[in-house]
Design an enzyme around this catalytic site. Structure first.
Site, PDB file in Angstrom:
ATOM      1  N   GLU A 104      49.778  -8.569  60.654  1.00 35.51           N
ATOM      2  CA  GLU A 104      49.901  -8.461  59.195  1.00 35.51           C
ATOM      3  C   GLU A 104      50.942  -7.425  58.758  1.00 35.51           C
ATOM      4  O   GLU A 104      51.628  -7.635  57.754  1.00 35.51           O
ATOM      5  CB  GLU A 104      48.541  -8.166  58.544  1.00 35.51           C
ATOM      6  CG  GLU A 104      47.845  -6.943  59.090  1.00 35.51           C
ATOM      7  CD  GLU A 104      46.775  -6.403  58.132  1.00 35.51           C
ATOM      8  OE1 GLU A 104      45.861  -5.733  58.625  1.00 35.51           O
ATOM      9  OE2 GLU A 104      46.882  -6.626  56.915  1.00 35.51           O
ATOM     10  N   ASP A 129      43.351  -9.680  67.228  1.00 31.44           N
ATOM     11  CA  ASP A 129      42.272  -9.632  66.230  1.00 31.44           C
ATOM     12  C   ASP A 129      41.999 -10.993  65.578  1.00 31.44           C
ATOM     13  O   ASP A 129      40.935 -11.185  64.986  1.00 31.44           O
ATOM     14  CB  ASP A 129      42.618  -8.622  65.123  1.00 31.44           C
ATOM     15  CG  ASP A 129      42.867  -7.232  65.665  1.00 31.44           C
ATOM     16  OD1 ASP A 129      42.384  -6.936  66.780  1.00 31.44           O
ATOM     17  OD2 ASP A 129      43.546  -6.434  64.991  1.00 31.44           O
ATOM     18  N   ARG A 173      39.681  -4.480  64.657  1.00 30.48           N
ATOM     19  CA  ARG A 173      39.911  -3.824  63.369  1.00 30.48           C
ATOM     20  C   ARG A 173      38.872  -4.235  62.331  1.00 30.48           C
ATOM     21  O   ARG A 173      37.705  -4.142  62.604  1.00 30.48           O
ATOM     22  CB  ARG A 173      41.328  -4.125  62.900  1.00 30.48           C
ATOM     23  CG  ARG A 173      41.899  -2.956  62.146  1.00 30.48           C
ATOM     24  CD  ARG A 173      43.373  -3.031  62.009  1.00 30.48           C
ATOM     25  NE  ARG A 173      43.991  -1.887  62.653  1.00 30.48           N
ATOM     26  CZ  ARG A 173      45.254  -1.798  62.964  1.00 30.48           C
ATOM     27  NH1 ARG A 173      46.052  -2.809  62.738  1.00 30.48           N
ATOM     28  NH2 ARG A 173      45.720  -0.714  63.519  1.00 30.48           N
ATOM     29  N   ARG A 268      23.098   2.896  76.879  1.00 32.57           N
ATOM     30  CA  ARG A 268      24.430   3.332  77.301  1.00 32.57           C
ATOM     31  C   ARG A 268      25.504   2.594  76.490  1.00 32.57           C
ATOM     32  O   ARG A 268      25.231   1.548  75.902  1.00 32.57           O
ATOM     33  CB  ARG A 268      24.646   3.048  78.788  1.00 32.57           C
ATOM     34  CG  ARG A 268      23.689   3.788  79.691  1.00 32.57           C
ATOM     35  CD  ARG A 268      23.919   5.290  79.614  1.00 32.57           C
ATOM     36  NE  ARG A 268      22.945   5.998  80.426  1.00 32.57           N
ATOM     37  CZ  ARG A 268      23.132   6.351  81.689  1.00 32.57           C
ATOM     38  NH1 ARG A 268      24.250   6.050  82.305  1.00 32.57           N
ATOM     39  NH2 ARG A 268      22.195   7.001  82.331  1.00 32.57           N
ATOM     40  N   HIS A 274      41.690  -0.768  75.059  1.00 35.74           N
ATOM     41  CA  HIS A 274      42.953  -1.480  75.287  1.00 35.74           C
ATOM     42  C   HIS A 274      42.929  -2.435  76.471  1.00 35.74           C
ATOM     43  O   HIS A 274      43.880  -3.201  76.649  1.00 35.74           O
ATOM     44  CB  HIS A 274      44.092  -0.467  75.427  1.00 35.74           C
ATOM     45  CG  HIS A 274      44.374   0.230  74.132  1.00 35.74           C
ATOM     46  ND1 HIS A 274      43.667   1.327  73.725  1.00 35.74           N
ATOM     47  CD2 HIS A 274      45.251  -0.044  73.135  1.00 35.74           C
ATOM     48  CE1 HIS A 274      44.104   1.714  72.538  1.00 35.74           C
ATOM     49  NE2 HIS A 274      45.055   0.901  72.151  1.00 35.74           N
TER      50      HIS A 274
HETATM   51  O1  F6P Z   1      45.462  -4.853  66.003  1.00 34.41           O
HETATM   52  C1  F6P Z   1      45.218  -4.826  67.365  1.00 34.41           C
HETATM   53  C2  F6P Z   1      44.412  -3.626  67.749  1.00 34.41           C
HETATM   54  O2  F6P Z   1      44.175  -3.656  69.141  1.00 34.41           O
HETATM   55  C3  F6P Z   1      43.090  -3.457  66.992  1.00 34.41           C
HETATM   56  O3  F6P Z   1      42.083  -4.299  67.469  1.00 34.41           O
HETATM   57  C4  F6P Z   1      42.840  -1.993  67.183  1.00 34.41           C
HETATM   58  O4  F6P Z   1      42.040  -1.441  66.161  1.00 34.41           O
HETATM   59  C5  F6P Z   1      44.220  -1.404  67.118  1.00 34.41           C
HETATM   60  O5  F6P Z   1      45.128  -2.441  67.462  1.00 34.41           O
HETATM   61  C6  F6P Z   1      44.439  -0.243  68.045  1.00 34.41           C
HETATM   62  O6  F6P Z   1      45.707   0.244  67.845  1.00 34.41           O
HETATM   63  P1  F6P Z   1      46.443   1.278  68.813  1.00 34.41           P
HETATM   64  O7  F6P Z   1      46.871   0.535  70.033  1.00 34.41           O
HETATM   65  O8  F6P Z   1      47.593   1.761  68.016  1.00 34.41           O
HETATM   66  O9  F6P Z   1      45.439   2.334  69.156  1.00 34.41           O
END
Ligand code: F6P
Length: 344
Positions: A104, A129, A173, A268, A274
């Site tokens: 976006e 996302d 997100r 837990r 990532h």
């Molecule tokens: O938009 C993709 C995304 O992986 C989201 O799911 C997550 O909130 C964000 O990017 C994390 O961003 P960064 O890699 O900058 O920490």
């Protein structure tokens, strides 16, 4: 003189970006176009940081995760002077068109550049996302849900052996797509998403109910953007990026504490982070990225600037870029109802 096309990848990386780059270069070469790689998203156009792309340089990148062009979350509309630099560099490079591959934020800039008559941009939607409107799916999403599903499978066996509750925090997100689809595929006992505030008593009641029928372990999937019914989002940090986003995360930890406090069961947390964005793309994402890349060159050929490639059912179509960024595509409640069948 050959038609010159720039390509950039912006925002968070995702599996499938390299298949798009390869398809753009290969289809472009068939048409006799020259393709220039712009490095690190909009930053590369502001700083005139480029790399030549040809059949040799894209050889072997199809199965590779990430993006060979690099990426950034740079917004050229944010810092004074950057937009002028971008304009100058677009001219200096002699570009006839620019293919912007992004979510976006990147596509929001693309739409503005077209509206402001600065560049002839074609959009290609990407994001794990899956929250972009006007396309049924973005590439990257399928890989992310498959990784998350595998993690949920693995967490199941250890949760069951130790009779524990495991909370799995998943990216996405402000939309719960990854959580819902990975949760359904992984057989989660509860899936909590940003679209529906968390009722902690309901969550604990579902866990207790499972216990009463002998299931003394549970897997609770929570999307990073989910929030408790009362109270603000749990944030890792308060700093905003160039597009005004906060970094989400931490809801898993907060939720686990509440569950343990209220039920007394050992709980837990596993934050997938990532891992969901890295590594080789699935066949679905490789094919979707490839189809998007080929279509993007067709749109350049037809001079359909300001358009974005999209998936509608099984067909690749094109739509106005603004359509994709106007509203966030949140989880389809019919799909969530399917997930809910298994919460009892
Ligand atoms: O938009 C993709 C995304 O992986 C989201 O799911 C997550 O909130 C964000 O990017 C994390 O961003 P960064 O890699 O900058 O920490």
């Amino acid at each position: 003189m050959a038609i010159k096309i720039g390509i950039l990848t912006g925002g968070g990386d995702c599996p499938g970006l390299n298949p798009v780059i390869r398809a753009v270069v290969r289809k472009g070469a068939n048409e006799g176009y020259e393709i220039i790689g712009i490095k690190n998203g909009w930053k590369g156009l502001v700083e005139l940081d480029t790399q030549p792309l040809n059949i040799e340089t894209v050889s072997g990148i199809l199965p590779k995760g990430g993006t060979i062009l690099g990426t950034s979350r740079t917004n050229p509309y944010k810092k004074e002077g950057d937009l002028q630099k971008l304009k100058d560099n677009y001219k200096k490079l002699g570009l006839d068109a620019l293919i912007a591959v992004g979510g976006e934020d990147t596509l929001g800039v693309a739409a503005k550049l077209v509206k402001d008559n600065i560049a002839n941009v074609i959009g290609v939607p990407k994001t794990i996302d899956n929250d972009l409107s006007a396309t049924d799916y973005t590439f990257g999403f399928d890989t992310a849900i498959n990784i998350a599903m595998e993690c949920i499978d693995r967490l199941h066996t250890t949760a069951e052996s130790h009779h524990r509750i495991i909370v799995v925090e998943i990216m996405g997100r402000h939309a719960g797509w990854i959580a819902v689809e990975a949760g359904i595929a992984g057989g989660a006992d509860m899936i909590l998403i940003p679209e529906i505030p968390i009722d902690i008593d309901e969550v604990c009641a579902a866990i207790e109910k499972r216990h009463s029928r002998g299931k003394i372990f549970s897997i609770i999937v929570v999307a990073e953007g989910a929030q408790f019914k009362k109270g603000a989002a749990v944030l890792q940090e308060q700093n905003l990026d160039a597009f005004g986003h906060v970094r989400l995360g931490g809801i898993g930890e907060a939720l686990a504490k509440e569950i343990e406090k209220k039920t007394g069961y050992e709980t837990r947390v596993s934050v997938l982070g990532h891992i969901q964005r890295g590594g080789t793309p699935t066949a679905f994402d490789r094919i979707l990225g490839t189809r998007f890349g080929v279509k993007a060159i067709e749109l350049v050929k037809d001079k359909k600037y300001g358009r974005m490639v999209a998936l509608a059912g099984a067909k690749i179509i094109d739509v106005p870029i603004e359509e994709a960024v106007r509203v966030l595509k949140t989880v389809d409640m019919d799909l969530y109802d399917v997930a809910k069948v298994f919460f009892k």
